[in-house]
Structure formats: C-alpha cells, structure tokens
Design a protein around this motif. Structure first.
Motif, PDB file in Angstrom:
ATOM      1  N   LEU A 180       8.114  18.639   8.472  1.00 51.60           N
ATOM      2  CA  LEU A 180       6.786  17.705   8.419  1.00 51.60           C
ATOM      3  C   LEU A 180       6.592  16.379   8.253  1.00 51.60           C
ATOM      4  O   LEU A 180       7.622  16.021   7.277  1.00 51.60           O
ATOM      5  CB  LEU A 180       5.814  18.575   7.558  1.00 51.60           C
ATOM      6  CG  LEU A 180       5.583  20.245   7.739  1.00 51.60           C
ATOM      7  CD1 LEU A 180       6.765  21.053   6.784  1.00 51.60           C
ATOM      8  CD2 LEU A 180       4.336  20.606   7.377  1.00 51.60           C
ATOM      9  N   GLN A 181       5.682  15.658   8.715  1.00 53.03           N
ATOM     10  CA  GLN A 181       5.684  14.473   8.350  1.00 53.03           C
ATOM     11  C   GLN A 181       4.253  14.176   8.104  1.00 53.03           C
ATOM     12  O   GLN A 181       3.241  14.544   8.803  1.00 53.03           O
ATOM     13  CB  GLN A 181       5.809  13.350   9.479  1.00 53.03           C
ATOM     14  CG  GLN A 181       5.768  11.857   9.069  1.00 53.03           C
ATOM     15  CD  GLN A 181       5.711  10.841  10.231  1.00 53.03           C
ATOM     16  OE1 GLN A 181       5.765  11.273  11.167  1.00 53.03           O
ATOM     17  NE2 GLN A 181       5.645   9.494   9.978  1.00 53.03           N
ATOM     18  N   ASN A 182       4.047  13.609   6.938  1.00 53.68           N
ATOM     19  CA  ASN A 182       2.499  13.362   6.384  1.00 53.68           C
ATOM     20  C   ASN A 182       1.821  14.878   6.395  1.00 53.68           C
ATOM     21  O   ASN A 182       0.591  14.890   6.872  1.00 53.68           O
ATOM     22  CB  ASN A 182       1.754  12.502   7.225  1.00 53.68           C
ATOM     23  CG  ASN A 182       2.507  10.964   6.959  1.00 53.68           C
ATOM     24  OD1 ASN A 182       3.178  10.798   6.108  1.00 53.68           O
ATOM     25  ND2 ASN A 182       1.565  10.093   7.545  1.00 53.68           N
ATOM     26  N   GLY A 183       2.509  15.960   6.157  1.00 50.43           N
ATOM     27  CA  GLY A 183       1.846  17.407   6.222  1.00 50.43           C
ATOM     28  C   GLY A 183       1.587  17.911   7.601  1.00 50.43           C
ATOM     29  O   GLY A 183       1.226  19.243   7.832  1.00 50.43           O
ATOM     30  N   THR A 207      10.269   3.236  13.413  1.00 55.96           N
ATOM     31  CA  THR A 207       8.938   2.010  13.315  1.00 55.96           C
ATOM     32  C   THR A 207       8.034   2.571  12.382  1.00 55.96           C
ATOM     33  O   THR A 207       8.383   3.480  11.532  1.00 55.96           O
ATOM     34  CB  THR A 207       8.288   2.215  14.629  1.00 55.96           C
ATOM     35  OG1 THR A 207       7.399   3.516  14.717  1.00 55.96           O
ATOM     36  CG2 THR A 207       9.319   2.415  15.734  1.00 55.96           C
ATOM     37  N   TRP A 208       6.910   1.813  12.302  1.00 56.05           N
ATOM     38  CA  TRP A 208       5.768   1.807  11.409  1.00 56.05           C
ATOM     39  C   TRP A 208       5.466   3.418  11.209  1.00 56.05           C
ATOM     40  O   TRP A 208       5.242   4.060  10.339  1.00 56.05           O
ATOM     41  CB  TRP A 208       4.672   1.116  11.726  1.00 56.05           C
ATOM     42  CG  TRP A 208       4.784  -0.272  10.777  1.00 56.05           C
ATOM     43  CD1 TRP A 208       4.835  -1.411  11.247  1.00 56.05           C
ATOM     44  CD2 TRP A 208       4.338  -0.415   9.504  1.00 56.05           C
ATOM     45  NE1 TRP A 208       4.674  -2.396  10.489  1.00 56.05           N
ATOM     46  CE2 TRP A 208       4.671  -1.639   9.257  1.00 56.05           C
ATOM     47  CE3 TRP A 208       4.439   0.427   8.286  1.00 56.05           C
ATOM     48  CZ2 TRP A 208       4.681  -2.220   7.965  1.00 56.05           C
ATOM     49  CZ3 TRP A 208       4.260  -0.242   6.963  1.00 56.05           C
ATOM     50  CH2 TRP A 208       4.181  -1.494   6.862  1.00 56.05           C
ATOM     51  N   GLY A 209       5.176   3.982  12.422  1.00 57.06           N
ATOM     52  CA  GLY A 209       4.675   5.116  12.615  1.00 57.06           C
ATOM     53  C   GLY A 209       5.492   6.348  11.861  1.00 57.06           C
ATOM     54  O   GLY A 209       5.140   7.613  11.704  1.00 57.06           O
ATOM     55  N   ASP A 210       6.996   6.169  11.842  1.00 56.13           N
ATOM     56  CA  ASP A 210       7.525   6.809  11.008  1.00 56.13           C
ATOM     57  C   ASP A 210       7.684   6.676   9.498  1.00 56.13           C
ATOM     58  O   ASP A 210       8.349   7.707   8.859  1.00 56.13           O
ATOM     59  CB  ASP A 210       9.149   6.616  11.545  1.00 56.13           C
ATOM     60  CG  ASP A 210       9.284   6.857  13.023  1.00 56.13           C
ATOM     61  OD1 ASP A 210       8.785   7.823  13.547  1.00 56.13           O
ATOM     62  OD2 ASP A 210      10.010   6.108  13.544  1.00 56.13           O
ATOM     63  N   THR A 211       6.662   5.922   9.128  1.00 56.18           N
ATOM     64  CA  THR A 211       6.724   5.805   7.625  1.00 56.18           C
ATOM     65  C   THR A 211       5.803   7.205   7.098  1.00 56.18           C
ATOM     66  O   THR A 211       5.293   7.883   7.983  1.00 56.18           O
ATOM     67  CB  THR A 211       6.176   4.513   7.079  1.00 56.18           C
ATOM     68  OG1 THR A 211       4.843   4.487   7.584  1.00 56.18           O
ATOM     69  CG2 THR A 211       6.996   3.422   7.567  1.00 56.18           C
ATOM     70  N   GLY A 212       5.839   7.304   5.752  1.00 58.37           N
ATOM     71  CA  GLY A 212       4.929   8.266   5.019  1.00 58.37           C
ATOM     72  C   GLY A 212       6.079   9.502   4.325  1.00 58.37           C
ATOM     73  O   GLY A 212       6.888   8.920   3.963  1.00 58.37           O
ATOM     74  N   THR A 213       5.488  10.772   4.306  1.00 64.86           N
ATOM     75  CA  THR A 213       6.407  11.505   3.798  1.00 64.86           C
ATOM     76  C   THR A 213       6.803  12.659   4.575  1.00 64.86           C
ATOM     77  O   THR A 213       6.227  13.021   5.389  1.00 64.86           O
ATOM     78  CB  THR A 213       5.381  12.554   2.626  1.00 64.86           C
ATOM     79  OG1 THR A 213       4.199  12.910   3.317  1.00 64.86           O
ATOM     80  CG2 THR A 213       4.605  11.535   1.594  1.00 64.86           C
TER      81      THR A 213
HETATM   82  C1  LIG Z   1       1.980   8.798   7.706  1.00 62.11           C
HETATM   83  O1  LIG Z   1       1.336   8.141   6.568  1.00 62.11           O
HETATM   84  C2  LIG Z   1       1.815   6.707   6.329  1.00 62.11           C
HETATM   85  C3  LIG Z   1       1.197   6.404   5.019  1.00 62.11           C
HETATM   86  O2  LIG Z   1      -0.082   6.873   4.783  1.00 62.11           O
HETATM   87  C4  LIG Z   1       1.187   6.039   7.458  1.00 62.11           C
HETATM   88  O3  LIG Z   1       1.496   4.543   7.335  1.00 62.11           O
HETATM   89  C5  LIG Z   1       2.087   6.666   8.753  1.00 62.11           C
HETATM   90  O4  LIG Z   1       1.441   5.858   9.629  1.00 62.11           O
HETATM   91  C6  LIG Z   1       1.579   8.139   8.874  1.00 62.11           C
HETATM   92  N1  LIG Z   1       2.220   8.595  10.007  1.00 62.11           N
HETATM   93  C7  LIG Z   1       1.709   9.384  10.800  1.00 62.11           C
HETATM   94  C8  LIG Z   1       2.438   9.742  11.835  1.00 62.11           C
HETATM   95  O5  LIG Z   1       0.645   9.934  10.687  1.00 62.11           O
END
Ligand SMILES: *[C@@H]1O[C@H](CO)[C@@H](O)[C@H](O)[C@H]1NC(C)=O
Ligand SMILES: *[C@@H]1O[C@H](CO)[C@@H](O)[C@H](O)[C@H]1NC(C)=O
Ligand SMILES: *[C@@H]1O[C@H](CO)[C@@H](O)[C@H](O)[C@H]1NC(C)=O
Ligand SMILES: *[C@@H]1O[C@H](CO)[C@@H](O)[C@H](O)[C@H]1NC(C)=O
Ligand SMILES: *[C@@H]1O[C@H](CO)[C@@H](O)[C@H](O)[C@H]1NC(C)=O
Ligand SMILES: *[C@@H]1O[C@H](CO)[C@@H](O)[C@H](O)[C@H]1NC(C)=O
Ligand SMILES: *[C@@H]1O[C@H](CO)[C@@H](O)[C@H](O)[C@H]1NC(C)=O
Ligand SMILES: *[C@@H]1O[C@H](CO)[C@@H](O)[C@H](O)[C@H]1NC(C)=O
Ligand SMILES: *[C@@H]1O[C@H](CO)[C@@H](O)[C@H](O)[C@H]1NC(C)=O
Ligand SMILES: *[C@@H]1O[C@H](CO)[C@@H](O)[C@H](O)[C@H]1NC(C)=O
Ligand SMILES: *[C@@H]1O[C@H](CO)[C@@H](O)[C@H](O)[C@H]1NC(C)=O
Length: 321
Positions: A180-183, A207-213
């Motif tokens: 899971l990414q961001n739940g 990339t940016w979109g891969d950030t999170g938990t």
């Molecule tokens: C996940 O959360 C992070 C931090 O809130 C955000 O920067 C990122 O874009 C989010 N990624 C997705 C795929 O939702």
C-alpha cells in the motif's frame, strides 16, 4: 498396505464371516457416495485443534485406522478405532498423545503444531460394503496467526529517477503479500516491480508521486496483518546557493559579521567554507567572526547533498577599513 488391524482379542474371523452372511441377506447396496474428509475448522491454527471426519459418515464399519502419511504402513499409524458397543482406541507408533478418535471415524488432533501439516490417510473397514477396505487421503495444513510484518527500505530519501527497494519481512508461510502507498493498494506497472513472492517492491525512476507512506499487508486464511507506515520522501537539490548578506560586505574592522549559506535541499546539505580558496574549519550553514585585516577576502560556501550528489556554491566579498 499395512496389515489389517485386529480388535484386541476379538474373534475377528467370526465377525467377518457373520458380516458377510448378513451382507448377502441385505438389499443390493445403493450406489456408493464418494467419501471425502471434512476438516473442522477448514483452516486450523497452531495451538488449536482440528477434526478430520469422513463424510458422509461411514455406516457399518468395524474399524478405522488413521495414518500420518499418504500410505498405510504401520510406522505411520496414529490410531485404530473400533466402534461401540465396545469402543477401543488403539494408539499406533505415530500417536503423539494429542490424537483421539470419534465420533464415527473422525480423527481429532489437539495442540496443533506447524509440522502437523501433511497428508493423513484413513483406512475404513466395512466388511458388508462393495469396497470392504476404503482408504482416503487428505492434506492437512496448519496455519499460524501472522504477526505484524515490518518494512525495510534501502533509503528513505530517494533522488528523482532513483531506485527504491522495499522489503516486507514476514513469515515464509504468509500466503499473500500486498503493498500500500498512502493507504491504497498498489498494482505493479513498468515502474513498480514485485519479486520474491511480492516480498520485495522496487520503485524505478522515483518521482514526487512515489512519496508518502508504504506498508505491506500479509495474509493467510487465518488473518491479515499490516506493517506500520514507512515514510519515503523525495531527495532534491541544491540547484543553487547564496550567501546572506550578499556581497560585497564593507564594514569597519572590529565589526561582528555572520555569514549564512542558503541552499534548498532535501536532505539538508553539508556545508564547506573557503576564504580566498583555502578551506576553513567551519561546517555549519552559518558562522560569525570579528573582522580583522587577517580575515578579509572572498568567502565561498559549498552546499553538498549526499543523496542527490548535487553541489551548489556561492561567493561573497568581505571588505573592511
Ligand atoms: C502520498 O502522500 C504524499 C504526502 O502526503 C504525497 O506527496 C503523494 O503525492 C501521495 N501519493 C499518492 C500516490 O497519493
Ligand atoms: C491413547 O491415547 C489417548 C490420548 O493420548 C489416551 O487417552 C489413551 O489412554 C491412549 N490409549 C492407550 C491404550 O494407550
Ligand atoms: C514437530 O515440532 C515439535 C516442536 O515444534 C517437535 O517437538 C516434534 O518432534 C515435531 N514433530 C515432528 C513429527 O517432526
Ligand atoms: C501430500 O501429498 C501430495 C500429493 O498427493 C504431495 O504433493 C505432498 O508433498 C504431500 N505432502 C506431504 C507433507 O508429504
Ligand atoms: C498483528 O500482529 C500482532 C503481533 O505482531 C498481533 O498482536 C495482532 O493481533 C495482529 N493483528 C491481526 C489483525 O491479526
Ligand atoms: C529524471 O528523468 C526524467 C525523464 O527521463 C528527466 O526529464 C529528468 O530531468 C530526470 N531528472 C533528474 C533529476 O535526473
Ligand atoms: C537501493 O536499491 C537500488 C536497487 O537495488 C539501488 O539502485 C540503489 O542504489 C539503492 N540505494 C541505496 C541508498 O543503497
Ligand atoms: C502479489 O501482488 C499482486 C498485486 O498486488 C497480487 O495480485 C497477488 O495476489 C500477490 N500475490 C501474492 C502471492 O501475494
Ligand atoms: C527510467 O528512466 C530512464 C532514463 O530516464 C529510461 O531510459 C527508462 O525507460 C525509464 N524506465 C521506466 C520504467 O520508466
Ligand atoms: C567602504 O566604505 C567606506 C566608507 O563607508 C568607503 O570609503 C569605501 O570606499 C568603501 N569601499 C568599497 C570597496 O566600497
Ligand atoms: C584574500 O585576497 C585579498 C585580495 O587578493 C587580499 O586582500 C586578502 O588579504 C586575502 N585574505 C587572506 C586572509 O589571505
């Protein structure tokens, strides 16, 4: 085939004879329903119990022997059960003290362990039936309740276009591993690769979109469990740097001066300072000194991000009078 077990002391031949005589008087046997073994519960757990029951329950049997293998050799015999009116459980060499018989031809195992997983065979003797000795094998799998998995990351700050590797640490017996990414559940694509039975997730061209938990979720028929979230950020910069105050700085000698190096970078960069090209011992983002004739000149700061490998620098001239 092992030898046919005998009721201890029982007049075996007599029973067999009587049964076959009786059998011939009965109506023709109805089309035999195939006997299967039903496990209760279907997904037994370590420490719990399980019942292996032939279904439909056999009628008119004179003994049932259970074996801990796909074959019926005496060394793997758990027990033999002779039904009422004089029920007897005769324990075999594979009996561990946790197995009991009945009702019917059922085998009950208590205090299950992972290594109780395996094939079990029941041999049912029904002298009156078309098939007087019936052998049925069933596979038993004992499940463990899965503990909370943990995620190991090879880096928590990943440079753009970098490669992130995440590992889910769990029991080798977990049946499923999901990420899971961001739940939200992830599905593999050209940049998200799963390997080692999903236990490794590789994110390419970060990339940016891969950030999170990130979390992994492990499952088997008994339970599912999820890791704590691990946070991953994008490492970037510094693209540029500047020194505050900007030069040229012109102060009277003896004045106190603070120079600050400003650079946008994640993670925070390491700093180096130079005066007229000679490296100074300072390593902070700023430093303070009193102007003397000995420390005038061209100051340079260098900001280095060890993750992105990028370095930016700036210079300022410090004059005095
Ligand atoms: C996940 O959360 C992070 C931090 O809130 C955000 O920067 C990122 O874009 C989010 N990624 C997705 C795929 O939702
Ligand atoms: C067979 O095992 C059961 C369960 O451990 C035990 O209660 C019983 O006494 C044993 N029977 C014999 C004849 O040893
Ligand atoms: C199963 O494992 C237990 C300990 O976990 C051990 O005592 C027992 O001997 C093992 N049984 C077999 C059949 O390997
Ligand atoms: C049980 O039998 C199946 C085939 O019927 C075999 O593939 C499997 O390895 C056996 N399991 C054990 C634990 O022996
Ligand atoms: C997850 O595992 C922990 C122990 O690691 C356990 O206490 C918890 O009950 C498990 N959760 C579920 C839903 O099974
Ligand atoms: C990452 O890759 C993209 C596409 O290949 C490229 O446009 C971009 O400049 C790269 N970024 C870095 C920091 O290398
Ligand atoms: C993380 O693993 C990937 C691929 O295995 C590798 O390319 C990358 O350099 C590793 N990063 C670190 C900080 O070890
Ligand atoms: C591996 O992950 C994929 C995608 O999430 C999922 O469809 C599949 O069921 C998983 N397989 C296992 C063995 O966990
Ligand atoms: C990752 O980026 C490299 C260079 O920018 C590119 O050649 C490659 O095709 C990209 N890979 C994926 C899976 O997008
Ligand atoms: C520095 O300041 C003093 C007086 O304020 C002035 O005389 C001198 O010309 C200045 N020097 C430079 C290089 O600007
Ligand atoms: C640095 O260079 C300037 C100009 O060449 C000179 O005036 C100054 O004394 C030098 N400073 C040191 C500490 O060497």
């Amino acid at each position: 085939m092992g030898r046919i077990p005998h009721r201890p002391g029982g007049p075996w031949t007599g029973i067999l004879l009587a049964a076959s005589v009786l059998g011939s008087c009965l109506q023709p046997a109805p089309a035999q329903t195939p006997v299967t073994i039903v496990l209760t519960p279907p997904s037994p757990v370590v420490g719990g119990g399980v019942s292996l029951a032939p279904q439909p329950p056999p009628q008119g049997f004179v003994s049932c022997s259970w074996y801990r293998s796909a074959t019926t050799d005496e060394t793997s015999r758990i027990l033999t059960y002779f039904p009422p009116p004089n029920p007897i459980q005769q324990n075999g060499s594979a009996h561990t003290g946790r197995e009991t018989a009945g009702p019917g031809c059922a085998l009950n195992i208590a205090g299950l362990m992972l290594n109780d997983t395996g094939n079990y065979t029941v041999q049912i003797q029904i002298p009156t039936a078309a098939t007087p000795v019936l052998s049925i094998t069933v596979a038993l799998r004992v499940y463990e309740k899965l503990a909370k998995p943990t995620v190991t990351l090879n880096q928590t700050q990943v440079p753009e276009n970098g490669t992130l590797t995440l590992t889910c640490n769990t029991s080798p017996r977990a049946d499923t591993v999901l990420w899971l990414q961001n739940g939200s559940y992830l599905t593999p694509n050209t940049r998200l690769e799963l390997s080692s039975e999903n236990r490794t997730l590789t994110v390419l061209n970060f990339t940016w979109g891969d950030t999170g938990t990130y979390q992994c979720e492990v499952g088997n028929p008994v339970n599912t469990n999820r890791s704590e979230p691990s946070t991953v950020t994008l490492a970037y910069g510094p693209e540029s740097a500047r020194i505050d105050p900007p030069g040229p700085v012109n102060l009277t000698l003896g004045s106190r001066l603070t120079l600050t190096c400003v650079a946008v970078s994640v993670p925070a960069p390491s700093y180096s300072w130079f005066l007229n090209g000679t490296k100074l011992p300072q390593t902070g983002s700023s430093f303070t000194f009193d102007l003397t004739t000995l420390n005038l000149g061209t100051y340079k700061c260098q900001a280095h991000n060890p993750v992105t490998g990028l370095t930016a620098s700036a210079e300022t001239e410090v004059l005095g009078e």
